[in-house]
Design a protein around this motif. Structure first.
Motif, mmCIF file in Angstrom:
data_model
loop_
_atom_site.group_PDB
_atom_site.id
_atom_site.type_symbol
_atom_site.label_atom_id
_atom_site.label_comp_id
_atom_site.label_asym_id
_atom_site.label_seq_id
_atom_site.Cartn_x
_atom_site.Cartn_y
_atom_site.Cartn_z
ATOM 1 N N ASP A 47 11.296 1.429 -2.527
ATOM 2 C CA ASP A 47 11.153 2.337 -1.688
ATOM 3 C C ASP A 47 9.956 2.678 -1.231
ATOM 4 O O ASP A 47 9.040 2.671 -1.809
ATOM 5 C CB ASP A 47 11.762 3.720 -2.136
ATOM 6 C CG ASP A 47 11.360 4.357 -3.600
ATOM 7 O OD1 ASP A 47 11.255 3.057 -4.445
ATOM 8 O OD2 ASP A 47 10.802 5.247 -3.853
ATOM 9 N N VAL A 48 9.791 2.407 0.225
ATOM 10 C CA VAL A 48 8.139 2.436 0.901
ATOM 11 C C VAL A 48 8.227 4.090 1.077
ATOM 12 O O VAL A 48 9.247 4.550 1.832
ATOM 13 C CB VAL A 48 8.511 1.595 2.135
ATOM 14 C CG1 VAL A 48 6.862 1.685 2.701
ATOM 15 C CG2 VAL A 48 8.448 0.000 1.768
ATOM 16 N N ARG A 49 7.221 4.639 1.003
ATOM 17 C CA ARG A 49 6.816 5.995 0.816
ATOM 18 C C ARG A 49 5.975 6.169 1.893
ATOM 19 O O ARG A 49 5.129 5.381 2.426
ATOM 20 C CB ARG A 49 6.270 6.472 -0.453
ATOM 21 C CG ARG A 49 7.105 6.521 -1.471
ATOM 22 C CD ARG A 49 6.517 5.692 -2.554
ATOM 23 N NE ARG A 49 7.721 5.780 -3.935
ATOM 24 C CZ ARG A 49 7.686 6.448 -4.905
ATOM 25 N NH1 ARG A 49 6.706 7.206 -5.130
ATOM 26 N NH2 ARG A 49 8.710 6.349 -5.886
ATOM 27 N N GLY A 50 6.059 7.218 2.535
ATOM 28 C CA GLY A 50 5.405 8.003 3.762
ATOM 29 C C GLY A 50 4.059 8.427 3.066
ATOM 30 O O GLY A 50 3.451 8.149 2.469
ATOM 31 N N SER A 51 3.740 9.778 3.721
ATOM 32 C CA SER A 51 2.714 10.481 3.429
ATOM 33 C C SER A 51 2.671 11.178 2.197
ATOM 34 O O SER A 51 1.732 11.857 1.827
ATOM 35 C CB SER A 51 2.389 11.437 4.525
ATOM 36 O OG SER A 51 3.670 12.195 4.414
ATOM 37 N N CYS A 52 3.648 10.897 1.252
ATOM 38 C CA CYS A 52 3.737 11.599 0.094
ATOM 39 C C CYS A 52 4.705 10.763 -0.951
ATOM 40 O O CYS A 52 5.616 10.199 -0.469
ATOM 41 C CB CYS A 52 4.207 13.020 0.361
ATOM 42 S SG CYS A 52 4.111 14.257 -1.132
ATOM 43 N N PRO A 53 4.212 10.678 -2.169
ATOM 44 C CA PRO A 53 4.938 9.748 -3.098
ATOM 45 C C PRO A 53 6.485 10.436 -3.190
ATOM 46 O O PRO A 53 7.235 9.426 -3.116
ATOM 47 C CB PRO A 53 4.578 10.356 -4.530
ATOM 48 C CG PRO A 53 3.041 10.887 -4.224
ATOM 49 C CD PRO A 53 2.952 11.453 -2.678
ATOM 50 N N GLN A 54 6.885 11.442 -2.884
ATOM 51 C CA GLN A 54 8.202 12.057 -2.985
ATOM 52 C C GLN A 54 9.167 11.485 -1.524
ATOM 53 O O GLN A 54 10.349 11.391 -1.472
ATOM 54 C CB GLN A 54 8.634 13.250 -2.988
ATOM 55 C CG GLN A 54 8.289 14.056 -4.362
ATOM 56 C CD GLN A 54 7.232 14.631 -4.467
ATOM 57 O OE1 GLN A 54 6.139 14.303 -3.812
ATOM 58 N NE2 GLN A 54 6.907 15.672 -5.291
ATOM 59 N N ASN A 55 8.217 11.089 -0.641
ATOM 60 C CA ASN A 55 8.878 10.611 0.512
ATOM 61 C C ASN A 55 9.701 9.190 0.405
ATOM 62 O O ASN A 55 9.221 8.596 -0.700
ATOM 63 C CB ASN A 55 8.080 10.488 1.720
ATOM 64 C CG ASN A 55 7.827 12.092 2.665
ATOM 65 O OD1 ASN A 55 8.639 12.825 2.301
ATOM 66 N ND2 ASN A 55 7.062 11.890 3.676
ATOM 67 N N PHE A 56 10.258 8.802 1.217
ATOM 68 C CA PHE A 56 11.178 7.587 1.387
ATOM 69 C C PHE A 56 11.536 7.432 2.745
ATOM 70 O O PHE A 56 12.200 7.688 3.235
ATOM 71 C CB PHE A 56 12.190 7.999 0.623
ATOM 72 C CG PHE A 56 13.276 6.642 0.220
ATOM 73 C CD1 PHE A 56 12.883 5.311 0.856
ATOM 74 C CD2 PHE A 56 14.217 6.772 -0.609
ATOM 75 C CE1 PHE A 56 13.644 4.217 0.519
ATOM 76 C CE2 PHE A 56 15.291 5.575 -0.772
ATOM 77 C CZ PHE A 56 14.951 4.302 -0.230
ATOM 78 N N VAL A 57 10.699 6.356 3.358
ATOM 79 C CA VAL A 57 10.615 6.139 4.623
ATOM 80 C C VAL A 57 11.128 5.076 5.097
ATOM 81 O O VAL A 57 11.591 4.565 6.120
ATOM 82 C CB VAL A 57 9.233 6.409 5.500
ATOM 83 C CG1 VAL A 57 8.744 7.671 5.349
ATOM 84 C CG2 VAL A 57 8.298 5.336 4.855
ATOM 85 N N GLU A 115 0.778 -1.098 0.008
ATOM 86 C CA GLU A 115 0.185 -0.063 0.084
ATOM 87 C C GLU A 115 0.860 1.428 0.093
ATOM 88 O O GLU A 115 0.405 2.420 -0.324
ATOM 89 C CB GLU A 115 -0.890 -0.107 1.205
ATOM 90 C CG GLU A 115 -2.048 -0.795 1.078
ATOM 91 C CD GLU A 115 -3.019 -0.652 2.427
ATOM 92 O OE1 GLU A 115 -3.985 -1.333 2.630
ATOM 93 O OE2 GLU A 115 -2.816 0.202 3.305
ATOM 94 N N ARG A 116 2.189 1.221 0.508
ATOM 95 C CA ARG A 116 3.043 2.356 0.706
ATOM 96 C C ARG A 116 4.203 2.337 -0.462
ATOM 97 O O ARG A 116 4.983 2.929 -0.249
ATOM 98 C CB ARG A 116 3.398 2.252 2.099
ATOM 99 C CG ARG A 116 2.344 2.666 3.110
ATOM 100 C CD ARG A 116 2.830 2.207 4.369
ATOM 101 N NE ARG A 116 1.754 2.673 5.244
ATOM 102 C CZ ARG A 116 0.781 2.042 5.518
ATOM 103 N NH1 ARG A 116 0.545 0.694 5.459
ATOM 104 N NH2 ARG A 116 -0.167 2.499 6.493
#
Lengths: 98, 98, 98, 98, 98, 98
Positions: free
Chosen positions: E59-69, E19-20
């Motif tokens: 890359d698993v993303r957080g609250s936004c496509p550009q994030n990388f968590v 999902e992320r």
């Protein structure tokens, strides 16, 4: 301030960086230098890198165009290395003098 | 509170700052001073810089217009230097007195 | 909790604060007090300031209307000073008693 | 986990809280208890407060409806005090036992 | 930098990750390796994993496509293990050399 | 990693959790277990909980669907307890072995 040097970056690595910046992959670069730190440190590092020869400098953005989460320095191995060394030296000088 | 002085900032550095503030590049300035810290420190620093002679003061914003992530002080080398010194002195005085 | 007192705040300082709160600049105030801390501390400080005489209290917001990143206390020099002293004293009492 | 008790909260304090939660000000309450901590602590505290007599419990939200940045407990002075004591005791028990 | 190895990940775990990220669950993989750290560490780790044999890297993303968590490495047990070992070794070498 | 067990959770507690996850309250559960930590820890904990008997596992989200701020484990008292114990044990093993 964290500094990393990636030799012959892979496709996925280039994609991760270009998805988050204005960097467009045309030819696979010899190396990518990465700098992560406080905003003020990355702007200073960006200015030093910009004055180095033969590299391109990009601000990698996070969740928003105005963010700035990482500095990417793209070029040939030796040129990226010199830019990173200049950043490291410049950072020390600045901390000492100012 | 971190303070940096960039002499003769490059094009890319000016672009990074102007993309995130109301600062418009017309003539390449002699120097840019940067101040990063807590919001309360940057507002105080901004007030001191504003009362210095010959510099312009901008709040650099992050992911949103209301954010305030960095203070930029633009002007000639000597004037920016004085503004940064006033900030450093003012910051100390305020910590001591208030 | 950080507390600062700005005497005769400049135009730019007033603009930075009013752009991020409901504070409208009509007359240049004698002083602005600023309080930055945890949300729970700022709400407590806001309640103390509200009960002080002759000052107006504003919550400065960050990237979103619901945020609350700084407390601004606007008024004459002496009145703002008293409000800040009440906050400092109240903060200590509360930490001790509750 | 930070805990604060505000006696006879002022208008502005009530407004700051109600602007960021489902709490609607009808009658000025005798007291408001505030709890700030990790999400897991605030949910546990909320459950304890909910099981106390005579208080209403609200989650104060930050920049987004799903956020949860502060717990507000509204009621008469004595009842809010008991709820806060239960939270403090419950928090200790839970840390010890679980 | 935190590194975890999940053997025969459950449905829910796969769902949380897919999902992320761009990861699409087709066949249940033998293992998932996870790496969490600073952005600069995860990009370096991603490059090392990409050069390992038989694994896919997301890359698993957080609250936004550009994030990388979070970095997720999907494959058979032994291949994921090797990728994680390469990351651990590479991370040390890089810290030492660069 | 913080772990809490709430016995016979109240209405408000269930609402706070269900407003921030896919959890739908049908019957009041005997207990809710909560786990808060780094993303990598919560995904690992989620996988362990998923493999425990008789509990349902939900990711509680923060300000955005892709976020993941808390793990909720819903079921009967004894079953939730076992899931939390497995998480605690699994977390230790993993730290030691991997």
């Amino acid at each position: 301030m964290d500094i990393r040097l990636i030799k012959a970056p892979g496709e996925n690595t280039l994609r991760i960086i270009s998805e988050r910046s204005k960097y467009k992959i045309e030819n696979k670069p010899g190396a990518i230098g990465l700098v992560q730190g406080k905003l003020i440190e990355m702007i200073s590092a960006s200015d030093i890198a910009e004055k180095s020869v033969g590299v391109e400098v990009f601000d990698v953005r996070g969740s928003c165009p105005q963010n700035f989460v990482l500095l990417a320095i793209v070029g040939d191995m030796e040129e990226v290395k010199v830019a990173l060394e200049n950043i490291r030296a410049g950072g020390d000088l600045r901390n000492g003098n100012c």
